[in-house]
Each structure stands twice: as structure tokens, then as C-alpha cells.
Design an enzyme around this catalytic site. Structure first.
Site, mmCIF file in Angstrom:
data_model
loop_
_atom_site.group_PDB
_atom_site.id
_atom_site.type_symbol
_atom_site.label_atom_id
_atom_site.label_comp_id
_atom_site.label_asym_id
_atom_site.label_seq_id
_atom_site.Cartn_x
_atom_site.Cartn_y
_atom_site.Cartn_z
ATOM 1 C CG ASP A 191 0.213 3.389 7.856
ATOM 2 O OD1 ASP A 191 0.155 4.062 8.624
ATOM 3 O OD2 ASP A 191 -0.127 3.568 6.545
ATOM 4 C CG HIS B 68 5.027 0.781 5.826
ATOM 5 N ND1 HIS B 68 5.017 2.050 5.203
ATOM 6 C CD2 HIS B 68 3.466 0.620 5.586
ATOM 7 C CE1 HIS B 68 4.256 2.167 4.197
ATOM 8 N NE2 HIS B 68 3.126 1.377 4.586
HETATM 9 ZN ZN LIG Z 1 -0.838 -0.633 5.320
#
Ligand SMILES: [Zn+2]
Length: 268
Positions: free
Chosen positions: A81, A228
Site C-alpha cells: 500500500d 507498505h
Molecule cells: Zn494506505
């Protein structure tokens, strides 16, 4: 690839939540004639239920959320992400190549707009792009109205559409918080909401080994893994790539492959 539309098997919880929220004030008024404290109970319960559906990331009370895919093989779906990021995306792509892994990148529209060459690179190296809103309004997306939700989805989708036949199929809400307006907007666009089944809390933890350990502990065949990129650039620029590297080597040791599921492997 065909868009994946999840079956709306969570529709009854949505109706029940909205129905109860509608009825609760009338119930409170009725009960208030005898006891004021008891009268507040339906309002309190209704609010707790609405908040649970909205603020618990993988809750399916507002509608379906993919949290796994069907497989009999030792394979997982790696999702990354918050990119693309000039500091990390290329490093991440190199790592994925080294481990022969495929991933889906849930990217932020404003970053895709700023670094379009990284979107091209992600796609050309065999990975998938998905929609993670245009501005990533993590503090308020849960409270956004239908027009803001639609704008966040559409502005990001517009940037990611590399051809009319290749729209981003999947959406992930910022921090996983989605409200009652998100599912109808996704259904209208034949998109699906994707959650996760394993994460290492890499936005909170400081030690990449702990992040990888957290993911590996909960990884199972058909699991959706969350990592992430583009975080902690100033303080620890190698943090995100290191989390990925340790996760990939741990998965390889356990015999797992990172794949992008086919449409028939998703949904009920
Ligand atoms: Zn996010």
C-alpha cells in the site's frame, strides 16, 4: 482480465444495521416515557454497531471484503500500500523479482500522478495496480459522504487506467476504514473491496524483523498479506524494503509463493 465482483452476501447485515439505526430513535422516544436511562440503550447500541461496521477494518457488516482467496497450494497474495514512491518502488520491484514474487500495489492517486513512470514500471514488471483513493484521507475517509467517496475512487481510477480494458479491479480504503457509502459506489463501478488476513503493523513497529515475524505468524495458504512503501523515508529509508525482504525470505523458507489470484479464486 475481467473485473471481480464479490457476491453481496453481507447485504442482510447492512439492511439490519440501517434498519436498527432508523428504528432506534423511535424506540428511545417510546421507552423514554417510563425510564430515561433505558431509553438511551437503543441509541447507544445502534451507535456502537455503526462504529464497529465502519471502524473495524475487515468487518463485512457494510458489505463484502475479500480477506482471502481460494487455493489448495502454499500461495499468498502480497499487497503493498501507499506507493508509488521514488525511494522504494524500484527497490521493491527488484526484491520481488529476486524472489520470483508477484504483488498487487494499492497506489495513491496523487502519487501515481506525480510518478507515472513508476506505475508503468510496476505494470511492465508483471505486477498489478489497484486503487487506494486519490488523496489517501486516512483521518476522515470513514466519515466521507457519497460524493467524496466517489471522487476519491474515480480520480484515482482515472490515473490508473492504462487502457479501456484494464481498469483497476480492486479498492482498499485508507487504513481499511470504510463507511456505508463505499460499497454502493464500488458495486456501481464493478470493483471489489480488499482487506487482509496478515499484517506486521509496519506503520507502527520499528523493527523489520518484528514486522516480518508478525506477518509470517499469521500467513496461511490463500492469505492476503499487507505491507507498505514510502514510509519513514527520513528516519529509516531502508525500513520498508527491509520488511519486504525479510517477509519474502521467510515465505520462501516456508515454501510459499506470492501470486495474484485469478477471479475464480475470489468471492464465495
Ligand atoms: Zn494506505
Amino acid at each position: 482480465m475481467q473485473p471481480v465482483v464479490p457476491e453481496n452476501n453481507a447485504n442482510w447485515t447492512r439492511r439490519a444495521l440501517l434498519g436498527f439505526a432508523f428504528v432506534a430513535p423511535f424506540l428511545a422516544l417510546y421507552l423514554g416515557r417510563t425510564n430515561l436511562v433505558i431509553a438511551l440503550a437503543p441509541l447507544f447500541v445502534s451507535h456502537v454497531l455503526l462504529l464497529y461496521a465502519t471502524l473495524v477494518p475487515n468487518s463485512q457488516w457494510w458489505g463484502p471484503v475479500f480477506r482471502s482467496f481460494r487455493t489448495t497450494e502454499p500461495e499468498v497474495w502480497l499487497t503493498i500500500d501507499d506507493g508509488p514512491s521514488p525511494e522504494h518502488t524500484t527497490k521493491i520491484l527488484d526484491l520481488l523479482e529476486r524472489f520470483n514474487a508477484r504483488a498487487t500495489f494499492f497506489v495513491i492517486g496523487t502519487r501515481a500522478e506525480k510518478y507515472p513512470h513508476l506505475i508503468t514500471e510496476i505494470l511492465s514488471r508483471g505486477h498489478e495496480i489497484a486503487n487506494h483513493t486519490f488523496t489517501h484521507p486516512s483521518a476522515m475517509f470513514w466519515a466521507a459522504g457519497p460524493s467524496r467517496v466517489a471522487a476519491e475512487i474515480d480520480l484515482c481510477a482515472e490515473l490508473l487506467r492504462s487502457g479501456p480494458d484494464r481498469p483497476a479491479r480492486f479498492f482498499r480504503a485508507p487504513a481499511g476504514l470504510k463507511n456505508l457509502f463505499v460499497h454502493p459506489e464500488l458495486q456501481r463501478r464493478k470493483m471489489a473491496l480488499v482487506g487482509w488476513s496478515a499484517r506486521g503493523f509496519d506503520t507502527v513497529r520499528r523493527d523489520p524483523a518484528n514486522v516480518a515475524k508478525g506477518i509470517l505468524r499469521t500467513a496461511k495458504p490463500g492469505g492476503i498479506l499487507l505491507l507498505h512503501e514510502g514510509h519513514r523515508i527520513a528516519k529509516d529509508p531502508e525500513f520498508n524494503p527491509r520488511c519486504l525482504q525479510l517477509t519474502l525470505s521467510g515465505l520462501a523458507e516456508r515454501g510459499y509463493r506470492c501470486v495474484i489470484p485469478q477471479p475464480e479464486q475470489l468471492g464465495s
